[in-house]
Write a protein that holds these residues in place. Structure first.
Motif, PDB file in Angstrom:
ATOM      1  N   ASP A 153       0.635  -1.158   0.016  1.00 36.42           N
ATOM      2  CA  ASP A 153       0.033  -0.031   0.029  1.00 36.42           C
ATOM      3  C   ASP A 153       0.876   1.343   0.048  1.00 36.42           C
ATOM      4  O   ASP A 153       0.366   2.325  -0.379  1.00 36.42           O
ATOM      5  N   LEU A 154       2.094   1.136   0.543  1.00 32.68           N
ATOM      6  CA  LEU A 154       2.879   2.317   0.327  1.00 32.68           C
ATOM      7  C   LEU A 154       3.360   2.494  -1.069  1.00 32.68           C
ATOM      8  O   LEU A 154       3.437   3.816  -1.535  1.00 32.68           O
ATOM      9  N   MET A 159       2.509   5.679  -6.055  1.00 34.02           N
ATOM     10  CA  MET A 159       1.885   5.683  -7.535  1.00 34.02           C
ATOM     11  C   MET A 159       0.873   6.808  -7.533  1.00 34.02           C
ATOM     12  O   MET A 159       0.850   7.572  -8.361  1.00 34.02           O
ATOM     13  N   ALA A 160       0.087   6.779  -6.378  1.00 39.66           N
ATOM     14  CA  ALA A 160      -1.019   7.742  -6.457  1.00 39.66           C
ATOM     15  C   ALA A 160      -0.481   9.065  -6.736  1.00 39.66           C
ATOM     16  O   ALA A 160      -1.024  10.058  -7.288  1.00 39.66           O
ATOM     17  N   ALA A 197       8.242  12.721 -15.617  1.00 32.19           N
ATOM     18  CA  ALA A 197       7.970  11.771 -16.416  1.00 32.19           C
ATOM     19  C   ALA A 197       8.719  10.309 -15.737  1.00 32.19           C
ATOM     20  O   ALA A 197       8.808   9.212 -15.834  1.00 32.19           O
ATOM     21  N   GLU A 198      10.319  10.784 -15.588  1.00 30.23           N
ATOM     22  CA  GLU A 198      11.440   9.751 -15.159  1.00 30.23           C
ATOM     23  C   GLU A 198      10.704   9.086 -13.620  1.00 30.23           C
ATOM     24  O   GLU A 198      10.848   8.090 -13.720  1.00 30.23           O
ATOM     25  N   MET A 199      10.404   9.995 -12.858  1.00 29.26           N
ATOM     26  CA  MET A 199       9.933   9.440 -11.442  1.00 29.26           C
ATOM     27  C   MET A 199       8.709   8.604 -11.822  1.00 29.26           C
ATOM     28  O   MET A 199       8.623   7.594 -11.033  1.00 29.26           O
ATOM     29  N   ARG A 200       7.670   8.903 -12.562  1.00 34.51           N
ATOM     30  CA  ARG A 200       6.609   7.869 -12.991  1.00 34.51           C
ATOM     31  C   ARG A 200       7.158   6.701 -13.565  1.00 34.51           C
ATOM     32  O   ARG A 200       6.677   5.755 -13.108  1.00 34.51           O
ATOM     33  N   ASP A 201       8.085   6.657 -14.208  1.00 29.77           N
ATOM     34  CA  ASP A 201       8.721   5.412 -14.889  1.00 29.77           C
ATOM     35  C   ASP A 201       9.129   4.728 -13.679  1.00 29.77           C
ATOM     36  O   ASP A 201       8.968   3.500 -13.631  1.00 29.77           O
ATOM     37  N   SER A 202      10.027   5.302 -12.840  1.00 31.63           N
ATOM     38  CA  SER A 202      10.762   4.236 -11.707  1.00 31.63           C
ATOM     39  C   SER A 202       9.645   3.933 -10.749  1.00 31.63           C
ATOM     40  O   SER A 202       9.622   2.765 -10.477  1.00 31.63           O
ATOM     41  N   ILE A 203       8.696   4.653 -10.581  1.00 29.31           N
ATOM     42  CA  ILE A 203       7.700   4.165  -9.600  1.00 29.31           C
ATOM     43  C   ILE A 203       6.839   3.370 -10.139  1.00 29.31           C
ATOM     44  O   ILE A 203       6.476   2.177  -9.676  1.00 29.31           O
ATOM     45  N   THR A 204       6.510   3.208 -11.546  1.00 27.13           N
ATOM     46  CA  THR A 204       5.802   2.301 -12.129  1.00 27.13           C
ATOM     47  C   THR A 204       6.524   0.853 -12.210  1.00 27.13           C
ATOM     48  O   THR A 204       6.022  -0.214 -11.923  1.00 27.13           O
ATOM     49  N   ARG A 205       7.855   1.068 -12.169  1.00 27.17           N
ATOM     50  CA  ARG A 205       8.731  -0.286 -11.998  1.00 27.17           C
ATOM     51  C   ARG A 205       8.612  -0.787 -10.780  1.00 27.17           C
ATOM     52  O   ARG A 205       8.821  -2.194 -10.659  1.00 27.17           O
ATOM     53  N   THR A 206       8.583   0.036  -9.570  1.00 22.34           N
ATOM     54  CA  THR A 206       8.562  -0.734  -8.405  1.00 22.34           C
ATOM     55  C   THR A 206       7.178  -1.357  -8.061  1.00 22.34           C
ATOM     56  O   THR A 206       7.319  -2.406  -7.369  1.00 22.34           O
ATOM     57  N   ARG A 207       6.324  -1.127  -8.970  1.00 19.02           N
ATOM     58  CA  ARG A 207       4.964  -2.028  -9.000  1.00 19.02           C
ATOM     59  C   ARG A 207       5.063  -3.000  -9.655  1.00 19.02           C
ATOM     60  O   ARG A 207       4.218  -4.150  -9.668  1.00 19.02           O
ATOM     61  N   MET A 208       6.048  -3.250 -10.661  1.00 22.33           N
ATOM     62  CA  MET A 208       6.323  -4.363 -11.280  1.00 22.33           C
ATOM     63  C   MET A 208       6.675  -5.687 -10.479  1.00 22.33           C
ATOM     64  O   MET A 208       7.653  -5.355  -9.711  1.00 22.33           O
ATOM     65  N   ALA A 209       6.443  -6.555 -10.914  1.00 25.23           N
ATOM     66  CA  ALA A 209       6.962  -7.788 -10.526  1.00 25.23           C
ATOM     67  C   ALA A 209       7.050  -8.781 -11.410  1.00 25.23           C
ATOM     68  O   ALA A 209       6.367  -8.872 -12.616  1.00 25.23           O
TER      69      ALA A 209
END
Lengths: 776, 146
Positions: A153-154, A159-160, A197-209
């Motif tokens: 949830d963090l 991401m939110a 945009a970069e931040m969004r990309d890396s945060i998106t990646r943290t959600r990746m599994a």
């Protein structure tokens, strides 16, 4: 402090359990595999250690017992047989249950822990156990990456937050445009945009599994189902390192599980049936994942019996999913698509594994909900190939904005096939039985006016259409007032009351800060009542074909039976009136005596009673035929979209001419029909029927003649190309000989004769000899 | 004795209270994006601080005439189950502490008000209807048994 330790223990145990599930099954398949055994041993050992410290006596007892047994196996004091593996699995399952129970705070009844422990003991070991039902190829363990544990949830909050940042940036961008920006601010703003945009990309990646998280459960699932069903399955997994959104992984867990269950339950046959079908006794199930652009493809292939499309169709007809008439027009792929119809299951009986109610329709609905698609291919007897295509992430999707009734809406790009503008010959709107359809390059699609769906004023122009593709291959055209931009949108679920409208997939905030609704294109098709089953079906590719070149005129005529039919005008040489007296019927063929020649005359089958008859004379360059009609209606310069008839015959298919259904004659079939009948007798191969008895003359001879042979009953004439004789006949025969026997079963394996009533085999032989002769 | 904070609002000429615990703020709203096919009491969507808010017309939810649209209106912002809602009311009065728990209404309320109320509270000697937030959002009474 203790609580922290406990929750760490639970999280760790849970994670290890997930990772170890595959190891256990692999160990069962290869009990000698030391590394698998070691990792299972490590797991129970760790659990035991932690339990002592955390004061969890039940877990400690269980893990201790398992550890002891596994230690024996490690030291070769015991052999790991199937029973032992099952007992260890049971213990590990119980550890998993207890862990969950501790986490949720519910007490798990003490129950039969001691039975599980007792099952481990050597005394219980029985001698004869079947060999392991499942063999698993699990990729070797990979090295552990440096990582930390974070609550999901963090990540969600992060991401939110980033999504909000993107929206705030968009708003700022709009405000800056309004006040007119200076170049200094512009540069700073661009930099901010880049950072976000970069931040969004890396945060998106943290959600990746890794999709492995999903795949690790499969070996166990396959093992359990196959052993329960008495089937043998080898599971092969590939592409576990493909990454996708954690949330997405959860969303596809159930659909994937269901598909795998189905494949083993309904697809893969029992070993004995497989052997009978000439396949290896052990079935194969392949599950692989790969990334294609912004999508992940998950393919599930089995080598089972495949989908019986015809049985599917029969069931669909029985369940009133489809009319018999509509079913007869379906091609193979279209029939397969019926598997996605609600309430259909191909299995004859409901089984405990696949159960009832949850069908492929639910699987598809769930996958579509997350913007994905499911496709199915099947070759009977060879297996099923299912492809699940899902977007990598739920939150940011490329979309197209359209407007209707003065309001903007977003459509997921993934669902869009093409965008067309009505006009010209390529995109032609039409009415079919009161419903709107559009012909796009000759392919007919149902039209849904968005204005009607949302209750706005429908101008009725329908100038702009977006062709949408549903999973399963159905397509329809959504008519909108205007098509605007492609945008990357942050889509969020709408409030329940809005989702309940049933036509939206979520909300989004584009740059203009006015909320926009994302359309749920599958739900809209459903609400608009697009009926795929009865004629509204996308008649593309295999069952629609332009037999006639565009603008190639056709001749419309009324046939003898009153039906309106058509034929390409280019084929018609002349239209003539003939006297009925000039028509004669000989040797089963109707011929027209014309200008001293005999021309084969075809008709739709209605007897010619009038004294005069009008005929169309056609010529294919070598042969001439005539076709009897009633009257000529018109010559129409039309571009035809032909809906192919299911079976070859006089009528090639149906098309629409000025909204009227018109049957197109199959000129190819007509010429072929005549050409076959007209082959001169001397050219036909000669078959000698050696046994001149009543059966041979009355039963066998007509069959041989129908297969294109001349028959003779004695060898006084020309040398025969083939001899058919009873098995009693002896003596040297000059030509290839086909022997017929009276009994259906051969005398022995070397017996080359055919049963005299084995029609398919007989015809196949006749065909083979004729082809061989022609080739010679 | 239990004391909670309530926000007094006026809808269709009637004063009522909303529990302050679920209220985030009160804002002036601009133009709302309509949601075709939605129930009558869903006015539409509005972007509030980069979040999409679902706007509920309380008059429509209470069965009264729908407000003439167009001009900026006051909305009470409420968060329920991860979603943001804005209740459009005629007038926002004040936040007041009121003692006691809501009691069932003894008077015969109109069907609309009866369906949307969670009980009655006394404030300065005046009975106040406590609005049921869940019911206002769904447009249906929360639980018939309660």
């Amino acid at each position: 402090m203790m609580d922290d330790l406990l929750s760490d223990f639970i999280a760790e145990t849970r994670e290890t359990l997930e990772a170890i599930a595959g190891e256990i099954v692999a160990w069962e398949a290869a009990p000698g595999d030391r590394s698998r055994l070691d990792s299972i041993f490590r797991f129970v050992h760790t659990v035991k250690g932690s339990c002592g410290f955390l004061d969890l006596p039940r877990l400690e007892r269980l893990s201790h017992a398992a550890e002891d047994v596994l230690a024996d196996v490690r030291d070769d004091r015991r052999k790991p047989d199937a029973r032992l593996v099952t007992a260890v699995l049971a213990i590990i399952d119980r550890i998993s249950e207890l862990t969950e129970a501790i986490d949720s705070g519910h007490a798990l009844p003490d129950g039969d822990d001691h039975i599980l422990i007792a099952a481990l003991s050597e005394a219980e070991v029985s001698v004869a156990e079947e060999s392991p039902a499942t063999a698993i190829a699990v990729p070797a363990n990979r090295g552990v990456a440096r990582s930390i544990r974070l609550p999901v949830d963090l990540l969600d909050r992060m991401m939110a937050g980033v999504s909000d940042m993107v929206l705030a940036r968009n708003e700022l961008s709009r405000k800056l445009r309004e006040v007119g920006i200076q170049s200094g601010i512009e540069v700073a703003f661009e930099r901010l945009s880049l950072c976000i945009a970069e931040m969004r990309d890396s945060i998106t990646r943290t959600r990746m599994a890794r999709i492995e998280h999903l795949f690790t459960a499969l070996p166990r699932l396959v093992r359990d189902i196959s052993s329960e069903l008495g089937k043998q399955v080898t599971l092969r997994i590939d592409g576990g390192d493909v990454e996708l959104d954690r949330e997405m992984i959860e969303m596809i867990r159930d659909p994937l599980t269901h598909i795998v269950r189905n494949a083993i339950d309904h697809g893969i046959e029992r070993p004995e049936d497989r052997l009978l079908a000439g396949k290896p006794a052990i079935g194969t199930l392949d599950v692989c994942a790969r990334q294609v652009g912004n999508h992940i493809l998950i393919e599930i292939l089995d080598d089972g019996r495949g989908i019986d499309a015809d049985r599917l169709v029969r069931k669909a007809i029985d369940n009133d999913v489809i009319t018999e008439e509509a079913a007869s027009r379906l091609g193979w792929d279209a029939k397969l698509q019926l598997i996605f119809s609600p309430g259909l299951s191909t299995a004859q009986s409901v089984t405990a594994i696949s159960g009832r109610g949850v069908g492929m329709d639910v699987v598809r609905a769930n996958v579509e909900k997350i913007g994905g698609t499911v496709e199915v291919e099947s070759v009977p007897g060879r297996g099923v190939h299912l492809t699940m295509r899902v977007p990598m992430t739920l939150t940011i999707i490329p979309a197209l904005t359209v407007s209707c009734g003065g309001q903007h809406f977003a459509i997921p790009r993934s669902a869009i096939d093409e965008i067309v503008r009505v006009g010209g010959d390529a995109v032609r709107p039409a009415k079919l039985g009161g419903a709107d359809v559009v012909f796009i390059r000759g392919v007919r699609l149902p039209v849904v006016a968005l204005a009607n769906v949302i209750g706005a004023d429908d101008g009725g122009d329908h100038l702009h259409m977006v062709v949408l593709k549903l999973s399963g291959g159905n397509r329809y055209a959504l008519a909108v007032d205007a098509v605007h931009d492609h945008e990357e949108l942050v889509v969020k679920p709408a409030a329940p009351i809005i989702m309940a409208c049933g036509i939206y997939g979520g909300t989004t905030l584009p740059d203009n800060s006015r909320p926009m609704l994302l359309l749920d294109i599958a739900a809209i098709a459903e609400r608009a009542g697009v009926d795929w089953k009865t004629g509204g079906r996308d008649l593309a590719d295999d069952n629609v074909e332009a037999l006639v070149e565009p603008h190639d005129p056709i001749l419309l005529f009324r046939d003898l039976d009153g039906t309106e039919r058509a034929i390409p005008l280019a084929l018609v040489e002349r239209i003539e009136d003939c006297f009925a007296g000039a028509i004669s019927e000989r040797a089963g063929r109707v011929r027209l005596v014309h200008e001293g020649r005999m021309i084969p005359l075809l008709s739709c089958g209605v007897p010619i009673t009038a004294p005069k008859v009008r005929v169309l004379r056609m010529n294919d360059g070598t042969a001439e035929i005539a076709y009897a009609i009633d009257t000529v209606i018109d010559i129409a310069p039309v571009e035809v979209a032909l809906h192919r008839a299911a079976t070859p015959g006089l009528v090639a298919g149906v098309m629409l001419v000025e909204d009227r259904p018109v049957e197109m004659l199959d000129s190819f079939w007509m010429f072929a029909e005549v050409a076959q009948a007209e082959t001169p007798v001397e050219c036909k191969p000669l078959c000698l029927l050696a046994d001149d008895d009543a059966w041979t003359r009355k039963v066998l001879a007509p069959l041989v003649e129908a297969a294109g042979y001349r028959v003779a009953f004695d060898d006084s004439g020309a040398a025969p190309d083939l001899v058919i004789a009873g098995d009693a006949a002896t003596g040297e025969l000059s030509a290839p000989t086909l022997r017929l026997r009276m009994t259906s079963e051969p005398v022995d394996a070397s017996d080359p004769s055919l049963w005299r009533y084995d029609r398919p085999a007989l015809l196949a032989e006749l065909q083979r000899h004729r082809t061989r002769r022609n080739a010679a | 004795m239990m004391t909670d904070l309530y926000l007094i609002v006026e809808i269709d000429g009637q004063k009522a209270v909303l529990p302050a615990s679920c209220i985030e703020s009160v804002v002036e709203m601009g133009e709302v994006t309509p949601v075709p096919c939605a129930p009558r009491h869903v006015l539409g969507l509005f972007a509030l601080r980069s979040r999409v808010m679902t706007v509920i017309d309380t008059r429509a939810a209470l069965g009264a005439d729908v407000r003439p649209g167009g001009r900026a209106v006051q909305a009470v912002i409420v968060t329920m189950g991860d979603h943001l809602y804005g209740f459009v009311v005629d007038h926002v009065d004040d936040v007041v502490p009121i003692d006691g728990a809501p009691a069932p209404a003894r008077a015969l309320l109109s069907p609309g008000w009866a369906a949307m109320s969670a009980g009655i509270l006394e404030h300065d000697g005046m009975p106040m209807i406590v609005l049921d937030v869940d019911a206002l959002i769904s447009g249906k009474p929360t639980a018939l048994a309660a």
